[in-house]
Write a protein that holds these residues in place. Structure first.
Motif, PDB file in Angstrom:
ATOM      1  N   LEU A 100       0.725  -1.182  -0.037  1.00  0.00           N
ATOM      2  CA  LEU A 100      -0.092   0.051  -0.184  1.00  0.00           C
ATOM      3  C   LEU A 100       1.159   1.242   0.076  1.00  0.00           C
ATOM      4  O   LEU A 100       1.882   1.370   0.731  1.00  0.00           O
ATOM      5  CB  LEU A 100      -0.957   0.029   1.207  1.00  0.00           C
ATOM      6  CG  LEU A 100      -1.927  -1.001   1.585  1.00  0.00           C
ATOM      7  CD1 LEU A 100      -2.570  -0.714   2.972  1.00  0.00           C
ATOM      8  CD2 LEU A 100      -3.175  -0.539   0.314  1.00  0.00           C
ATOM      9  N   HIS A 101       0.462   2.036  -0.822  1.00  0.00           N
ATOM     10  CA  HIS A 101       1.144   3.690  -0.813  1.00  0.00           C
ATOM     11  C   HIS A 101       0.698   4.205   0.554  1.00  0.00           C
ATOM     12  O   HIS A 101      -0.336   4.233   1.112  1.00  0.00           O
ATOM     13  CB  HIS A 101       0.802   4.584  -1.801  1.00  0.00           C
ATOM     14  CG  HIS A 101       1.857   5.665  -2.128  1.00  0.00           C
ATOM     15  ND1 HIS A 101       1.937   6.708  -1.334  1.00  0.00           N
ATOM     16  CD2 HIS A 101       2.922   5.655  -3.095  1.00  0.00           C
ATOM     17  CE1 HIS A 101       2.852   7.481  -1.745  1.00  0.00           C
ATOM     18  NE2 HIS A 101       3.555   6.999  -2.806  1.00  0.00           N
ATOM     19  N   ARG A 102       1.875   4.858   1.371  1.00  0.00           N
ATOM     20  CA  ARG A 102       1.590   5.255   2.609  1.00  0.00           C
ATOM     21  C   ARG A 102       0.872   6.489   2.690  1.00  0.00           C
ATOM     22  O   ARG A 102       0.033   6.620   3.581  1.00  0.00           O
ATOM     23  CB  ARG A 102       2.841   5.863   3.490  1.00  0.00           C
ATOM     24  CG  ARG A 102       2.698   6.270   4.715  1.00  0.00           C
ATOM     25  CD  ARG A 102       4.007   6.508   5.324  1.00  0.00           C
ATOM     26  NE  ARG A 102       3.925   6.742   6.968  1.00  0.00           N
ATOM     27  CZ  ARG A 102       3.703   8.125   7.038  1.00  0.00           C
ATOM     28  NH1 ARG A 102       3.416   9.083   6.397  1.00  0.00           N
ATOM     29  NH2 ARG A 102       3.468   8.230   8.390  1.00  0.00           N
ATOM     30  N   PHE A 161       8.834  -0.972   5.246  1.00  0.00           N
ATOM     31  CA  PHE A 161       8.670   0.374   4.698  1.00  0.00           C
ATOM     32  C   PHE A 161       9.728   0.455   3.503  1.00  0.00           C
ATOM     33  O   PHE A 161      10.745   0.478   4.040  1.00  0.00           O
ATOM     34  CB  PHE A 161       8.425   1.459   5.544  1.00  0.00           C
ATOM     35  CG  PHE A 161       8.305   2.715   5.061  1.00  0.00           C
ATOM     36  CD1 PHE A 161       6.890   2.888   4.399  1.00  0.00           C
ATOM     37  CD2 PHE A 161       9.108   3.763   4.995  1.00  0.00           C
ATOM     38  CE1 PHE A 161       6.544   4.365   4.297  1.00  0.00           C
ATOM     39  CE2 PHE A 161       8.835   5.092   4.633  1.00  0.00           C
ATOM     40  CZ  PHE A 161       7.804   5.348   3.986  1.00  0.00           C
ATOM     41  N   ASP A 162       9.350   0.894   2.304  1.00  0.00           N
ATOM     42  CA  ASP A 162      10.223   1.127   1.321  1.00  0.00           C
ATOM     43  C   ASP A 162      10.391   2.523   1.370  1.00  0.00           C
ATOM     44  O   ASP A 162       9.247   3.554   0.744  1.00  0.00           O
ATOM     45  CB  ASP A 162       9.639   0.772   0.016  1.00  0.00           C
ATOM     46  CG  ASP A 162      10.652   0.707  -1.008  1.00  0.00           C
ATOM     47  OD1 ASP A 162      11.527   1.799  -1.097  1.00  0.00           O
ATOM     48  OD2 ASP A 162      10.449   0.302  -2.285  1.00  0.00           O
ATOM     49  N   ILE A 163      11.459   3.254   1.783  1.00  0.00           N
ATOM     50  CA  ILE A 163      11.579   4.555   1.830  1.00  0.00           C
ATOM     51  C   ILE A 163      11.796   5.372   0.701  1.00  0.00           C
ATOM     52  O   ILE A 163      11.280   6.494   0.335  1.00  0.00           O
ATOM     53  CB  ILE A 163      12.783   4.965   2.965  1.00  0.00           C
ATOM     54  CG1 ILE A 163      12.793   6.406   3.498  1.00  0.00           C
ATOM     55  CG2 ILE A 163      13.974   4.584   2.100  1.00  0.00           C
ATOM     56  CD1 ILE A 163      13.922   6.760   4.300  1.00  0.00           C
ATOM     57  N   ASP A 164      12.259   4.668  -0.308  1.00  0.00           N
ATOM     58  CA  ASP A 164      12.342   5.185  -1.653  1.00  0.00           C
ATOM     59  C   ASP A 164      11.255   5.554  -2.246  1.00  0.00           C
ATOM     60  O   ASP A 164      10.875   6.587  -3.021  1.00  0.00           O
ATOM     61  CB  ASP A 164      13.173   4.412  -2.511  1.00  0.00           C
ATOM     62  CG  ASP A 164      14.786   4.292  -2.123  1.00  0.00           C
ATOM     63  OD1 ASP A 164      15.281   5.094  -1.645  1.00  0.00           O
ATOM     64  OD2 ASP A 164      15.456   3.279  -2.120  1.00  0.00           O
ATOM     65  N   TYR A 165       9.995   4.549  -2.240  1.00  0.00           N
ATOM     66  CA  TYR A 165       8.840   4.753  -2.945  1.00  0.00           C
ATOM     67  C   TYR A 165       7.623   4.931  -2.097  1.00  0.00           C
ATOM     68  O   TYR A 165       6.496   4.822  -2.478  1.00  0.00           O
ATOM     69  CB  TYR A 165       8.560   3.392  -3.746  1.00  0.00           C
ATOM     70  CG  TYR A 165       9.449   3.192  -4.781  1.00  0.00           C
ATOM     71  CD1 TYR A 165       9.239   3.852  -6.123  1.00  0.00           C
ATOM     72  CD2 TYR A 165      10.627   2.228  -4.809  1.00  0.00           C
ATOM     73  CE1 TYR A 165      10.355   3.563  -7.226  1.00  0.00           C
ATOM     74  CE2 TYR A 165      11.557   2.131  -5.737  1.00  0.00           C
ATOM     75  CZ  TYR A 165      11.300   2.825  -7.163  1.00  0.00           C
ATOM     76  OH  TYR A 165      12.116   2.561  -7.922  1.00  0.00           O
TER      77      TYR A 165
END
Length: 561
Positions: A341-343, A528-532
């Motif tokens: 999911l996008h944050r 959590f993918d900090i780049d995306y």
């Protein structure tokens, strides 16, 4: 201050998690200190008779405290008596214009305080009730605690829906207008009058001449009368035009749909469009859980004549018993479900807990896939990278003859498929195969809905049903229960170049072992993918599965024309 009021108590307290997972922060409603709001029954503020008094709000260190006074209406007096007797002890607030950071409410406007039966904030309750006498002295005090709170989380919508207010299919135009609140009617009247004025005066400035506030309700008697007359004209023409929208367009009103109440969802979370999941829980519950993943089974075959006890004649040589040892080992495989999911979406979706809902879906799909693999395999090609390998989690219907007895119904000689004949032969083959069943206790039958239906529809020569219900059929088949499996519909397997349809599996799943080492059981992981700016979720298990007891399952199969 309490002597001027009928009761007092906590409308809400901060830094406490409510049942809707929200937490009201300190000073979120500090600016509401000293204001007077309506006192309402159960948040049903759309009906005037449910306004039972008013409440003065007082901001305190712990939250918002309310001093309530009932009005002299019959409903107000009834509510006063219920509070006095301790029948109603819960308070609730309705607030809108909320500002939130995640689950934390940082700011909002309290619009009402309600008496409710139960609610969300565990600290919102009436803690003082006054009984007035002629001398206005306190005669009785009542204290309550551990009461639930129900507060609204809606923004400009009624948090409590009355079933009698649901729209009906045969709703008339007058019914729709009557369902509007005063605010919506004022907007409608103003738009109609303004459109009429523009049409009559041909004013190029349009809206610049409309200086009054549509929501003030102080447009003067003339304007209000013109609005009402104009609306009656629209309603009269609606019958001739066939719809309110067409009538409104003829009178210069566009976008009339803006005036109608907004659509409401039936539930806070989307419903899943899914297969029947009842069988999944029964499969997962019935499996024998093993605390290690590498499972080895060793069996001694003592059914051969060489294993029999022998008679002895004096002077002869005594012979040794001979039997065969059989062994197989089952290794584990990882089975997983992955989502993301996008944050921004997680933060913006405030009407539901999207993360909890997504994790529920992932758990359901993982368990369904394991249950499918146990009974019939996952159905993917052996060359697929996503396949659950059949030597890791062994499908019962495809297992070796040592573990699963095969009972084949040959229908291939018929000119066309006969469902009635198939159902009769399914019953007879299942019963005949039971002599080879060596499993534990009473097994269950896992089959398709079509096969169950055809067996229940069987009739005698007089046209009477042979089986009144599933229990009667289960008794005839000598099984504990019959469980339908949607994913078994149309399931086939290749046997020496011939296609066999899997019609049913008779097994007690206590004889099927599902093994997992410590740490290999079902686990959920968050990352959590900090780049995306993406939140990722993974649920997985590493396990093996196989029948552990010889001849403990029966696969009823058919060859069809």
């Amino acid at each position: 201050m309490s002597k001027q009021y009928d009761f007092s108590g906590w409308a809400t307290k901060h830094d406490i998690q409510c049942s809707d997972q929200r937490i009201i922060t300190k000073d979120a409603f500090k600016h509401n200190d000293g204001i007077t709001v309506p006192l309402v029954w159960n948040h049903r503020r759309n009906e005037m008779e449910n306004i039972i008094g008013n409440a003065v709000l007082e901001h305190r260190e712990e939250g918002v405290y309310a001093y309530g006074k009932f009005n002299q209406t019959q409903q107000g007096m009834n509510a006063k008596e219920l509070v006095k007797e301790g029948d109603i002890t819960s308070l609730s607030i309705y607030a809108n214009r909320l500002q939130q950071q995640g689950d934390y409410v940082c700011h909002g406007e309290i619009r009402e305080v309600s008496l409710v039966l139960a609610g969300a904030n565990p600290e919102a309750h009436i803690d003082f009730v006054m009984e007035h006498s002629d001398s206005d002295e306190v005669n009785e005090l009542f204290y309550y605690s551990n009461i639930d709170l129900e507060h609204s989380d809606g923004v400009d919508k009624d948090p409590k829906e009355d079933p009698k207010e649901d729209p009906k299919e045969d709703e008339t135009i007058s019914d729709v207008v009557d369902s509007m609140n005063d605010k919506q009617k004022n907007v409608m009247y103003a738009l109609i009058a303004d459109a009429a004025n523009k049409k009559n005066n041909d004013n190029p400035k349009g809206d610049e001449d409309m200086k009054h506030n549509l929501f003030d309700g102080q447009n003067g008697g003339t304007n209000a009368l013109e609005h009402a007359e104009k609306m009656q004209e629209v309603l009269r023409d609606a019958k001739r035009c066939g719809s309110l929208k067409e009538s409104a367009l003829q009178h210069g009103i566009t976008d009339i749909e803006f005036l109608f109440p907004e659509a409401r969802t039936l539930s806070n979370t989307p419903d899943f469009i899914q297969r029947d999941q009842g069988w999944v829980g029964k499969v997962m519950k019935g499996l024998h859980k093993i605390p290690f993943s590498r499972v080895k089974t060793v069996h001694a075959d003592i059914t051969a004549d060489e294993a029999r006890a022998l008679g002895y004649i004096k002077g002869n040589l005594k012979k040794e018993e001979v039997f065969t040892l059989l062994k197989r080992t089952t290794e584990p495989q990882t089975v997983y479900e992955k989502q993301k999911l996008h944050r921004d979406d997680v933060i913006d979706i405030t009407d539901m807990d999207i993360v909890a809902w997504l994790k529920l879906e992932m758990r359901m799909m993982l368990e369904e896939e394991i249950a499918r693999a146990v009974l019939i395999g996952d159905g993917r090609l052996s060359s697929s990278d996503d396949k659950i390998q059949e030597d890791k989690i062994r499908p019962i219907c495809k297992d070796a003859d040592l573990y699963t007895v095969k009972s084949v119904i040959d229908l291939s000689g018929a000119a066309e498929y006969d469902a009635v004949d198939h159902a009769k032969k399914f019953i007879s083959n299942s019963l005949r195969a039971r002599k080879n069943y060596k499993g534990s206790g009473s097994p269950s039958l896992y089959t398709t809905e079509d096969m169950l239906t055809e067996m229940l529809l069987l009739e005698d020569t007089m046209g009477r049903r042979l089986y009144n219900d599933e229990n009667a059929l289960a008794t005839t088949l000598r099984v504990k229960e019959i469980i339908t499996v949607p994913v078994m519909e149309g399931m086939t397997k290749d046997v020496s170049g011939a296609t066999h349809y899997v019609d049913g599996i008779i097994v007690n799943l206590a004889d099927y072992g599902i093994g997992a080492d410590k740490g290999g059981a079902v686990n959920m992981f968050d990352d959590f993918d900090i780049d995306y700016n993406t939140q990722k979720y993974l649920i997985e298990t590493r396990c093996s599965g196989a029948i552990t007891k010889p001849f403990s399952a029966i696969s009823v199969e058919s060859k069809r024309p």
